[in-house]
Design an enzyme around this catalytic site. Sequence first.
Site: not given
Length: 525
Positions: A387, A513
Amino acid sequence: MRSLSILAAISACSGIATCLPWNWPPYHGWESGKGGQGGQSESQSEARQRASAVKQAFQTAWDGYYQYAFPNDELYPVNNTFGNSRNGWGASALDALSTALLMENPTIVNEILDHIPTIDWSVSYEDEPVSLFETTIRYVGGLLSGYDLLKGPLAYLCHDSSKVDVLLEQAVNLANNLSYAFDTPTGIPYNNLFFGNRSNDGATNNGLATIGTLVLEWTHLSDLSGNPTYAALTQKAEGYLLDPQPATSEPWPGLLGSSVNISDGLFIDAYGGWGGGNDSFYEYLIKMYVYDSSRFGEYKDRWVLTADSSIAHLASHPSSRPDLTFLAEFNGTNLTLQSGHLACFDGGNFILGGLVLKQQEYIDFGLALVAGCEDTYNSMLTGIGPEQFSWDASSVPLNQSAFYQRAGFYIEDAQYILRPEVIESFYYAYRATGKRVYQDWAWNAFLAITKTTRVGSGYSEITNVNAPAGGNFTNFQDSFLFAEVLKYSYLIHAPDAEWQVNHNGKNEWVFNTEAHPFKVAGTPI
Protein backbone atom coordinates in the site's frame (compact mmCIF):
# COMPACT_ATOMS: atom_id res chain seq x y z
CA MET A 1 -14.77 -21.39 -8.54
CA ARG A 2 -17.75 -21.49 -10.86
CA SER A 3 -17.05 -20.79 -14.50
CA LEU A 4 -19.75 -19.98 -17.01
CA SER A 5 -19.38 -21.77 -20.32
CA ILE A 6 -21.08 -20.56 -23.47
CA LEU A 7 -23.74 -23.26 -23.17
CA ALA A 8 -24.30 -22.46 -19.51
CA ALA A 9 -24.65 -18.79 -20.37
CA ILE A 10 -27.28 -19.58 -22.98
CA SER A 11 -29.13 -21.81 -20.52
CA ALA A 12 -28.97 -19.24 -17.74
CA CYS A 13 -30.33 -16.63 -20.11
CA SER A 14 -33.19 -18.74 -21.44
CA GLY A 15 -35.72 -17.16 -19.11
CA ILE A 16 -34.60 -13.59 -19.72
CA ALA A 17 -36.01 -12.10 -22.88
CA THR A 18 -33.51 -9.28 -22.91
CA CYS A 19 -30.42 -11.51 -22.82
CA LEU A 20 -28.29 -12.82 -25.61
CA PRO A 21 -25.63 -15.53 -25.28
CA TRP A 22 -21.98 -14.61 -24.89
CA ASN A 23 -20.24 -13.57 -28.04
CA TRP A 24 -16.53 -13.36 -28.75
CA PRO A 25 -15.81 -11.13 -31.75
CA PRO A 26 -12.98 -11.90 -34.15
CA TYR A 27 -9.56 -11.20 -32.70
CA HIS A 28 -8.03 -7.95 -33.90
CA GLY A 29 -5.08 -7.64 -31.56
CA TRP A 30 -1.64 -6.25 -32.33
CA GLU A 31 -0.20 -7.51 -35.58
CA SER A 32 2.56 -10.05 -35.42
CA GLY A 33 5.89 -8.38 -34.82
CA LYS A 34 4.43 -5.08 -33.65
CA GLY A 35 5.60 -5.76 -30.10
CA GLY A 36 9.19 -4.91 -30.97
CA GLN A 37 11.65 -5.06 -28.09
CA GLY A 38 10.00 -7.01 -25.29
CA GLY A 39 8.52 -9.61 -27.65
CA GLN A 40 5.44 -9.96 -29.78
CA SER A 41 1.98 -9.85 -28.25
CA GLU A 42 0.29 -12.99 -27.04
CA SER A 43 -0.97 -15.50 -29.57
CA GLN A 44 -4.70 -15.52 -30.17
CA SER A 45 -4.99 -18.79 -28.26
CA GLU A 46 -3.05 -17.54 -25.25
CA ALA A 47 -4.94 -14.26 -25.20
CA ARG A 48 -8.27 -16.10 -25.24
CA GLN A 49 -7.18 -18.39 -22.39
CA ARG A 50 -6.02 -15.53 -20.22
CA ALA A 51 -9.06 -13.38 -20.93
CA SER A 52 -11.29 -16.36 -20.14
CA ALA A 53 -9.54 -16.89 -16.81
CA VAL A 54 -10.18 -13.27 -15.84
CA LYS A 55 -13.85 -13.66 -16.81
CA GLN A 56 -14.04 -16.71 -14.58
CA ALA A 57 -12.60 -14.74 -11.65
CA PHE A 58 -15.18 -12.01 -12.28
CA GLN A 59 -17.92 -14.65 -12.26
CA THR A 60 -16.61 -16.07 -8.96
CA ALA A 61 -16.56 -12.66 -7.31
CA TRP A 62 -20.03 -11.85 -8.65
CA ASP A 63 -21.54 -15.18 -7.61
CA GLY A 64 -20.42 -14.70 -4.02
CA TYR A 65 -21.63 -11.12 -3.95
CA TYR A 66 -24.95 -11.94 -5.61
CA GLN A 67 -25.68 -14.86 -3.29
CA TYR A 68 -24.68 -13.32 0.02
CA ALA A 69 -24.61 -9.53 -0.38
CA PHE A 70 -26.72 -8.26 -3.29
CA PRO A 71 -28.20 -5.62 -3.43
CA ASN A 72 -26.02 -4.26 -0.63
CA ASP A 73 -22.68 -2.60 -1.29
CA GLU A 74 -19.99 -5.19 -0.60
CA LEU A 75 -19.46 -8.85 0.14
CA TYR A 76 -17.68 -9.98 3.29
CA PRO A 77 -16.33 -13.17 1.72
CA VAL A 78 -14.85 -14.87 4.78
CA ASN A 79 -18.13 -15.22 6.65
CA ASN A 80 -20.57 -14.70 3.73
CA THR A 81 -22.15 -11.51 5.05
CA PHE A 82 -22.26 -7.98 3.66
CA GLY A 83 -21.55 -4.33 4.32
CA ASN A 84 -22.82 -0.95 3.16
CA SER A 85 -19.86 1.40 3.12
CA ARG A 86 -21.28 3.28 0.10
CA ASN A 87 -24.77 4.11 1.39
CA GLY A 88 -26.46 0.82 0.60
CA TRP A 89 -27.30 1.48 -3.05
CA GLY A 90 -25.43 -1.53 -4.44
CA ALA A 91 -21.93 -0.21 -5.08
CA SER A 92 -20.54 -3.55 -6.24
CA ALA A 93 -23.40 -3.97 -8.71
CA LEU A 94 -22.99 -0.49 -10.19
CA ASP A 95 -19.22 -0.88 -10.33
CA ALA A 96 -19.59 -4.27 -12.00
CA LEU A 97 -21.94 -3.13 -14.77
CA SER A 98 -19.45 -1.75 -17.28
CA THR A 99 -17.10 -4.70 -16.77
CA ALA A 100 -19.91 -7.22 -17.25
CA LEU A 101 -20.79 -5.39 -20.44
CA LEU A 102 -17.25 -5.43 -21.82
CA MET A 103 -17.02 -9.13 -20.90
CA GLU A 104 -20.35 -9.63 -22.73
CA ASN A 105 -22.06 -11.38 -19.83
CA PRO A 106 -25.78 -10.72 -20.38
CA THR A 107 -26.95 -12.58 -17.27
CA ILE A 108 -25.03 -10.34 -14.90
CA VAL A 109 -25.82 -7.25 -16.98
CA ASN A 110 -29.55 -7.86 -16.68
CA GLU A 111 -29.35 -8.70 -12.98
CA ILE A 112 -27.83 -5.27 -12.46
CA LEU A 113 -30.23 -3.52 -14.83
CA ASP A 114 -33.18 -4.98 -12.90
CA HIS A 115 -31.78 -3.55 -9.67
CA ILE A 116 -31.10 0.01 -10.82
CA PRO A 117 -34.73 1.25 -11.03
CA THR A 118 -35.28 0.16 -7.42
CA ILE A 119 -32.62 2.46 -5.95
CA ASP A 120 -33.88 5.37 -3.86
CA TRP A 121 -31.04 7.89 -3.85
CA SER A 122 -32.73 10.03 -1.21
CA VAL A 123 -32.23 7.39 1.48
CA SER A 124 -28.71 6.57 2.70
CA TYR A 125 -28.07 3.41 4.70
CA GLU A 126 -28.39 4.28 8.40
CA ASP A 127 -28.19 7.94 7.34
CA GLU A 128 -24.45 7.55 6.80
CA PRO A 129 -22.76 10.51 5.09
CA VAL A 130 -22.72 10.47 1.30
CA SER A 131 -19.35 11.19 -0.30
CA LEU A 132 -19.79 13.44 -3.33
CA PHE A 133 -16.51 12.14 -4.75
CA GLU A 134 -17.06 8.42 -4.20
CA THR A 135 -20.69 8.59 -5.29
CA THR A 136 -19.75 10.42 -8.46
CA ILE A 137 -16.98 8.10 -9.62
CA ARG A 138 -18.79 4.84 -8.73
CA TYR A 139 -22.52 5.42 -9.11
CA VAL A 140 -22.81 8.31 -11.56
CA GLY A 141 -19.85 6.96 -13.52
CA GLY A 142 -21.22 3.42 -13.59
CA LEU A 143 -24.65 4.55 -14.75
CA LEU A 144 -23.35 6.78 -17.54
CA SER A 145 -20.88 4.19 -18.77
CA GLY A 146 -23.57 1.53 -18.89
CA TYR A 147 -25.80 3.95 -20.80
CA ASP A 148 -23.07 4.74 -23.34
CA LEU A 149 -22.23 1.10 -23.95
CA LEU A 150 -25.85 -0.08 -24.19
CA LYS A 151 -26.87 2.81 -26.45
CA GLY A 152 -23.82 2.12 -28.56
CA PRO A 153 -21.65 -0.87 -29.42
CA LEU A 154 -23.10 -3.31 -26.86
CA ALA A 155 -26.78 -2.55 -27.39
CA TYR A 156 -27.44 -6.18 -28.28
CA LEU A 157 -26.84 -7.21 -24.65
CA CYS A 158 -30.20 -5.71 -23.67
CA HIS A 159 -33.18 -5.49 -26.04
CA ASP A 160 -35.41 -3.66 -23.56
CA SER A 161 -34.63 0.00 -24.26
CA SER A 162 -36.59 1.13 -21.21
CA LYS A 163 -33.99 -0.55 -18.99
CA VAL A 164 -31.27 1.43 -20.70
CA ASP A 165 -33.12 4.73 -20.49
CA VAL A 166 -33.45 4.25 -16.73
CA LEU A 167 -29.66 4.44 -16.42
CA LEU A 168 -29.62 8.07 -17.54
CA GLU A 169 -32.77 8.87 -15.57
CA GLN A 170 -31.22 7.50 -12.39
CA ALA A 171 -27.97 9.37 -13.01
CA VAL A 172 -29.98 12.59 -13.27
CA ASN A 173 -31.92 11.75 -10.11
CA LEU A 174 -28.73 11.07 -8.20
CA ALA A 175 -27.01 14.25 -9.41
CA ASN A 176 -30.08 16.25 -8.42
CA ASN A 177 -29.80 14.83 -4.91
CA LEU A 178 -26.10 15.67 -4.77
CA SER A 179 -26.28 19.14 -6.29
CA TYR A 180 -26.89 21.05 -3.06
CA ALA A 181 -23.25 20.26 -2.15
CA PHE A 182 -22.25 23.17 -4.41
CA ASP A 183 -24.38 25.73 -2.52
CA THR A 184 -21.37 27.50 -1.02
CA PRO A 185 -19.98 31.05 -1.30
CA THR A 186 -17.48 29.92 -3.94
CA GLY A 187 -19.22 27.01 -5.55
CA ILE A 188 -16.53 24.68 -4.19
CA PRO A 189 -18.61 21.78 -2.87
CA TYR A 190 -18.78 20.08 0.46
CA ASN A 191 -17.79 16.45 0.08
CA ASN A 192 -19.64 14.76 2.96
CA LEU A 193 -23.40 15.12 2.75
CA PHE A 194 -26.35 14.02 4.87
CA PHE A 195 -29.32 13.44 2.63
CA GLY A 196 -31.81 13.06 5.47
CA ASN A 197 -31.87 16.79 6.20
CA ARG A 198 -29.85 18.03 3.20
CA SER A 199 -26.95 19.10 5.36
CA ASN A 200 -23.19 18.55 5.33
CA ASP A 201 -20.46 17.77 7.83
CA GLY A 202 -19.57 21.45 8.33
CA ALA A 203 -16.09 21.12 6.83
CA THR A 204 -14.25 24.34 6.06
CA ASN A 205 -11.94 22.79 3.46
CA ASN A 206 -12.16 20.32 0.60
CA GLY A 207 -9.40 18.35 -1.08
CA LEU A 208 -7.73 18.66 -4.47
CA ALA A 209 -8.93 15.27 -5.71
CA THR A 210 -12.40 15.48 -4.17
CA ILE A 211 -12.98 18.81 -5.93
CA GLY A 212 -11.16 17.95 -9.14
CA THR A 213 -12.60 14.49 -9.82
CA LEU A 214 -16.17 15.43 -10.58
CA VAL A 215 -15.90 17.34 -13.80
CA LEU A 216 -15.70 14.43 -16.25
CA GLU A 217 -18.80 12.66 -14.96
CA TRP A 218 -20.93 15.77 -14.45
CA THR A 219 -19.95 17.27 -17.81
CA HIS A 220 -20.83 14.01 -19.52
CA LEU A 221 -24.14 13.98 -17.67
CA SER A 222 -24.90 17.45 -19.02
CA ASP A 223 -23.98 16.37 -22.53
CA LEU A 224 -26.25 13.32 -22.37
CA SER A 225 -29.17 14.95 -20.56
CA GLY A 226 -29.09 18.32 -22.31
CA ASN A 227 -29.05 20.10 -18.92
CA PRO A 228 -25.94 22.31 -18.71
CA THR A 229 -26.27 22.82 -14.94
CA TYR A 230 -24.28 19.74 -13.95
CA ALA A 231 -21.26 20.70 -16.03
CA ALA A 232 -21.45 24.32 -14.89
CA LEU A 233 -21.37 23.37 -11.21
CA THR A 234 -18.28 21.21 -11.45
CA GLN A 235 -16.44 23.41 -13.93
CA LYS A 236 -16.89 26.43 -11.67
CA ALA A 237 -15.35 24.51 -8.79
CA GLU A 238 -12.58 23.27 -11.06
CA GLY A 239 -11.76 26.85 -11.96
CA TYR A 240 -10.18 27.42 -8.56
CA LEU A 241 -7.80 24.55 -9.30
CA LEU A 242 -6.94 25.72 -12.81
CA ASP A 243 -6.00 29.14 -11.45
CA PRO A 244 -4.70 28.32 -7.96
CA GLN A 245 -4.23 31.04 -5.38
CA PRO A 246 -2.11 32.07 -3.58
CA ALA A 247 0.99 31.56 -5.69
CA THR A 248 2.74 29.81 -2.80
CA SER A 249 0.30 26.89 -3.17
CA GLU A 250 1.96 26.04 -6.51
CA PRO A 251 5.63 25.43 -5.65
CA TRP A 252 6.29 24.31 -9.21
CA PRO A 253 4.08 25.03 -12.24
CA GLY A 254 1.10 22.70 -12.25
CA LEU A 255 1.88 21.03 -8.91
CA LEU A 256 -0.59 22.15 -6.26
CA GLY A 257 -1.33 21.91 -2.58
CA SER A 258 -3.87 19.45 -1.24
CA SER A 259 -6.55 21.48 0.53
CA VAL A 260 -8.77 24.39 -0.51
CA ASN A 261 -10.86 26.71 1.66
CA ILE A 262 -14.51 26.33 0.72
CA SER A 263 -15.41 29.93 1.65
CA ASP A 264 -12.82 31.85 -0.36
CA GLY A 265 -11.32 29.30 -2.79
CA LEU A 266 -7.76 29.78 -1.54
CA PHE A 267 -5.37 26.88 -1.10
CA ILE A 268 -4.25 26.49 2.49
CA ASP A 269 -1.10 24.41 1.97
CA ALA A 270 1.57 23.48 -0.56
CA TYR A 271 1.78 19.77 0.24
CA GLY A 272 1.00 17.29 -2.50
CA GLY A 273 2.05 14.74 -5.07
CA TRP A 274 0.49 12.03 -7.24
CA GLY A 275 -0.78 9.96 -4.31
CA GLY A 276 -4.12 9.70 -2.55
CA GLY A 277 -5.97 12.97 -2.01
CA ASN A 278 -4.44 14.56 -5.09
CA ASP A 279 -4.11 11.82 -7.70
CA SER A 280 -7.25 11.94 -9.81
CA PHE A 281 -7.22 15.74 -10.17
CA TYR A 282 -4.09 15.37 -12.30
CA GLU A 283 -5.56 12.30 -13.99
CA TYR A 284 -8.64 14.21 -15.14
CA LEU A 285 -6.74 17.15 -16.64
CA ILE A 286 -5.60 15.11 -19.63
CA LYS A 287 -8.75 12.97 -19.66
CA MET A 288 -10.97 16.04 -20.06
CA TYR A 289 -8.91 16.92 -23.11
CA VAL A 290 -9.42 13.39 -24.45
CA TYR A 291 -13.14 13.76 -23.77
CA ASP A 292 -13.39 16.95 -25.82
CA SER A 293 -10.24 18.66 -27.05
CA SER A 294 -12.18 21.61 -28.44
CA ARG A 295 -13.62 22.59 -25.05
CA PHE A 296 -10.88 21.60 -22.64
CA GLY A 297 -7.61 22.84 -24.08
CA GLU A 298 -6.89 24.70 -20.82
CA TYR A 299 -7.06 21.43 -18.93
CA LYS A 300 -4.47 19.95 -21.30
CA ASP A 301 -2.20 22.95 -20.80
CA ARG A 302 -2.36 22.53 -17.04
CA TRP A 303 -1.57 18.82 -17.39
CA VAL A 304 1.50 19.63 -19.47
CA LEU A 305 2.73 21.98 -16.74
CA THR A 306 2.17 19.24 -14.16
CA ALA A 307 3.90 16.59 -16.24
CA ASP A 308 6.92 18.76 -17.03
CA SER A 309 7.33 19.82 -13.40
CA SER A 310 6.97 16.25 -12.20
CA ILE A 311 9.71 15.06 -14.54
CA ALA A 312 11.96 17.98 -13.58
CA HIS A 313 11.38 18.06 -9.82
CA LEU A 314 9.63 14.95 -8.49
CA ALA A 315 11.35 12.14 -10.43
CA SER A 316 13.50 10.24 -7.97
CA HIS A 317 15.82 7.21 -8.10
CA PRO A 318 16.58 5.12 -5.00
CA SER A 319 20.23 5.19 -3.93
CA SER A 320 20.38 1.39 -3.88
CA ARG A 321 18.50 0.98 -7.17
CA PRO A 322 19.15 3.99 -9.41
CA ASP A 323 17.57 2.07 -12.28
CA LEU A 324 14.14 2.59 -10.70
CA THR A 325 12.03 5.73 -11.11
CA PHE A 326 9.35 6.93 -8.69
CA LEU A 327 7.57 10.26 -8.17
CA ALA A 328 8.22 11.78 -4.77
CA GLU A 329 5.74 13.78 -2.72
CA PHE A 330 6.45 17.39 -1.82
CA ASN A 331 5.91 20.03 0.83
CA GLY A 332 6.72 23.31 -0.82
CA THR A 333 9.96 22.59 -2.67
CA ASN A 334 11.05 19.93 -0.17
CA LEU A 335 10.68 16.33 -1.31
CA THR A 336 9.41 13.39 0.70
CA LEU A 337 10.73 10.15 -0.77
CA GLN A 338 7.62 8.04 -0.48
CA SER A 339 4.81 6.82 -2.67
CA GLY A 340 2.21 4.09 -2.74
CA HIS A 341 -0.04 1.84 -4.72
CA LEU A 342 -2.55 4.63 -5.37
CA ALA A 343 0.12 6.71 -7.10
CA CYS A 344 1.04 3.90 -9.48
CA PHE A 345 -1.63 5.05 -11.92
CA ASP A 346 0.88 7.80 -12.77
CA GLY A 347 2.71 5.76 -15.39
CA GLY A 348 -0.50 5.10 -17.28
CA ASN A 349 -1.51 8.74 -17.10
CA PHE A 350 1.82 9.91 -18.54
CA ILE A 351 1.47 7.32 -21.31
CA LEU A 352 -2.04 8.50 -22.16
CA GLY A 353 -0.83 12.09 -22.26
CA GLY A 354 2.03 11.12 -24.52
CA LEU A 355 -0.28 9.27 -26.87
CA VAL A 356 -2.82 12.05 -27.32
CA LEU A 357 -0.21 14.84 -27.46
CA LYS A 358 2.14 12.76 -29.62
CA GLN A 359 5.01 13.36 -27.21
CA GLN A 360 7.30 10.36 -26.88
CA GLU A 361 9.00 11.93 -23.86
CA TYR A 362 5.87 11.47 -21.78
CA ILE A 363 5.39 7.90 -22.97
CA ASP A 364 8.98 6.99 -22.14
CA PHE A 365 8.77 8.56 -18.70
CA GLY A 366 5.48 6.80 -18.08
CA LEU A 367 7.04 3.47 -19.03
CA ALA A 368 9.83 4.10 -16.51
CA LEU A 369 7.24 4.71 -13.80
CA VAL A 370 5.40 1.53 -14.84
CA ALA A 371 8.61 -0.47 -14.48
CA GLY A 372 9.21 0.97 -11.02
CA CYS A 373 5.75 0.01 -9.82
CA GLU A 374 6.14 -3.47 -11.31
CA ASP A 375 9.26 -3.85 -9.21
CA THR A 376 7.21 -3.27 -6.06
CA TYR A 377 5.16 -6.31 -7.12
CA ASN A 378 7.95 -8.71 -8.05
CA SER A 379 9.89 -7.87 -4.87
CA MET A 380 7.13 -9.16 -2.57
CA LEU A 381 6.62 -12.75 -1.40
CA THR A 382 3.05 -12.68 -2.71
CA GLY A 383 3.88 -10.96 -5.99
CA ILE A 384 1.62 -8.02 -5.00
CA GLY A 385 2.90 -4.53 -4.20
CA PRO A 386 2.41 -2.80 -0.84
CA GLU A 387 0.00 0.00 0.00
CA GLN A 388 2.78 2.45 0.92
CA PHE A 389 6.55 2.43 0.42
CA SER A 390 9.55 4.73 0.74
CA TRP A 391 13.09 4.98 -0.58
CA ASP A 392 14.50 7.53 1.89
CA ALA A 393 17.93 6.02 2.59
CA SER A 394 18.22 7.98 5.85
CA SER A 395 15.11 6.36 7.33
CA VAL A 396 15.40 2.69 6.38
CA PRO A 397 14.22 0.48 9.28
CA LEU A 398 16.98 -1.81 10.55
CA ASN A 399 14.95 -4.90 9.81
CA GLN A 400 14.54 -3.83 6.16
CA SER A 401 18.07 -2.64 5.38
CA ALA A 402 18.99 -5.73 3.36
CA PHE A 403 15.65 -5.58 1.60
CA TYR A 404 16.20 -1.91 0.71
CA GLN A 405 19.59 -2.69 -0.80
CA ARG A 406 18.04 -5.36 -2.98
CA ALA A 407 14.65 -3.83 -3.84
CA GLY A 408 15.34 -0.09 -3.78
CA PHE A 409 12.49 0.71 -1.38
CA TYR A 410 11.18 -0.35 2.00
CA ILE A 411 7.65 -1.10 3.10
CA GLU A 412 5.70 1.42 5.15
CA ASP A 413 2.26 -0.20 4.87
CA ALA A 414 2.15 -3.84 3.76
CA GLN A 415 -1.57 -4.30 3.20
CA TYR A 416 -3.26 -4.83 -0.16
CA ILE A 417 -6.85 -3.65 -0.49
CA LEU A 418 -7.55 -4.97 -3.98
CA ARG A 419 -6.19 -1.86 -5.64
CA PRO A 420 -6.01 -1.64 -9.47
CA GLU A 421 -3.46 1.08 -10.22
CA VAL A 422 -0.46 -1.07 -11.14
CA ILE A 423 -2.46 -3.27 -13.53
CA GLU A 424 -4.08 -0.11 -14.90
CA SER A 425 -0.67 1.24 -15.87
CA PHE A 426 0.35 -2.11 -17.37
CA TYR A 427 -2.73 -1.78 -19.57
CA TYR A 428 -1.79 1.68 -20.85
CA ALA A 429 1.80 0.57 -21.41
CA TYR A 430 0.63 -2.33 -23.56
CA ARG A 431 -1.83 -0.23 -25.54
CA ALA A 432 0.95 2.25 -26.34
CA THR A 433 3.68 -0.24 -27.21
CA GLY A 434 2.09 -3.57 -28.11
CA LYS A 435 4.83 -5.29 -26.12
CA ARG A 436 4.05 -8.65 -24.61
CA VAL A 437 6.05 -7.92 -21.45
CA TYR A 438 3.23 -5.73 -20.14
CA GLN A 439 0.66 -8.45 -20.80
CA ASP A 440 2.87 -10.88 -18.88
CA TRP A 441 3.27 -8.45 -15.99
CA ALA A 442 -0.50 -8.01 -15.84
CA TRP A 443 -1.06 -11.76 -16.01
CA ASN A 444 1.45 -12.37 -13.19
CA ALA A 445 -0.28 -9.72 -11.09
CA PHE A 446 -3.69 -11.23 -11.78
CA LEU A 447 -2.48 -14.69 -10.80
CA ALA A 448 -0.88 -13.39 -7.61
CA ILE A 449 -3.95 -11.40 -6.62
CA THR A 450 -6.47 -14.15 -7.27
CA LYS A 451 -4.31 -16.79 -5.58
CA THR A 452 -3.55 -14.73 -2.48
CA THR A 453 -6.86 -12.99 -1.91
CA ARG A 454 -9.23 -15.86 -2.78
CA VAL A 455 -11.19 -16.91 0.30
CA GLY A 456 -14.68 -18.15 1.09
CA SER A 457 -17.20 -16.81 -1.39
CA GLY A 458 -14.95 -14.26 -3.09
CA TYR A 459 -11.76 -12.24 -2.75
CA SER A 460 -10.62 -10.31 0.30
CA GLU A 461 -8.22 -7.56 1.22
CA ILE A 462 -5.08 -8.89 2.94
CA THR A 463 -2.81 -7.55 5.67
CA ASN A 464 0.73 -8.24 4.47
CA VAL A 465 1.91 -8.67 0.89
CA ASN A 466 5.36 -9.72 2.06
CA ALA A 467 4.18 -12.48 4.38
CA PRO A 468 3.39 -16.07 3.44
CA ALA A 469 -0.13 -16.28 1.99
CA GLY A 470 -0.51 -12.52 2.43
CA GLY A 471 -0.88 -12.55 6.21
CA ASN A 472 -4.53 -12.41 7.19
CA PHE A 473 -7.79 -11.72 5.38
CA THR A 474 -9.66 -8.59 6.41
CA ASN A 475 -12.97 -9.93 5.10
CA PHE A 476 -13.80 -7.19 2.60
CA GLN A 477 -14.31 -7.43 -1.16
CA ASP A 478 -14.09 -3.90 -2.56
CA SER A 479 -16.43 -2.85 -5.34
CA PHE A 480 -13.52 -1.67 -7.44
CA LEU A 481 -12.35 -5.25 -7.77
CA PHE A 482 -15.19 -5.48 -10.30
CA ALA A 483 -14.80 -2.03 -11.82
CA GLU A 484 -11.03 -1.84 -12.16
CA VAL A 485 -8.84 -4.80 -11.20
CA LEU A 486 -10.74 -7.33 -13.26
CA LYS A 487 -11.59 -4.91 -16.08
CA TYR A 488 -7.98 -3.90 -16.76
CA SER A 489 -6.84 -7.51 -16.26
CA TYR A 490 -9.33 -8.52 -18.93
CA LEU A 491 -8.86 -5.71 -21.45
CA ILE A 492 -5.10 -6.19 -21.76
CA HIS A 493 -5.75 -9.68 -23.17
CA ALA A 494 -9.10 -9.01 -24.87
CA PRO A 495 -9.67 -8.45 -28.59
CA ASP A 496 -9.23 -4.93 -29.83
CA ALA A 497 -12.41 -2.84 -29.85
CA GLU A 498 -13.49 0.77 -30.10
CA TRP A 499 -13.47 1.25 -26.31
CA GLN A 500 -9.85 0.17 -26.00
CA VAL A 501 -7.27 2.91 -25.39
CA ASN A 502 -5.41 3.94 -28.55
CA HIS A 503 -7.75 1.98 -30.81
CA ASN A 504 -6.48 2.51 -34.35
CA GLY A 505 -4.35 5.33 -32.97
CA LYS A 506 -7.35 7.20 -31.50
CA ASN A 507 -9.25 7.33 -28.24
CA GLU A 508 -12.96 7.02 -28.93
CA TRP A 509 -13.67 6.38 -25.24
CA VAL A 510 -12.12 7.67 -22.02
CA PHE A 511 -12.06 5.84 -18.70
CA ASN A 512 -13.06 7.66 -15.53
CA THR A 513 -10.97 7.10 -12.41
CA GLU A 514 -13.13 4.09 -11.50
CA ALA A 515 -12.43 2.63 -14.98
CA HIS A 516 -15.93 3.25 -16.32
CA PRO A 517 -15.56 4.05 -20.05
CA PHE A 518 -17.40 7.08 -21.48
CA LYS A 519 -17.91 7.78 -25.16
CA VAL A 520 -15.92 10.91 -25.97
CA ALA A 521 -17.92 14.00 -26.89
CA GLY A 522 -15.45 15.54 -29.29
CA THR A 523 -13.38 14.20 -32.17
CA PRO A 524 -11.35 11.18 -31.01
CA ILE A 525 -7.67 12.03 -30.53
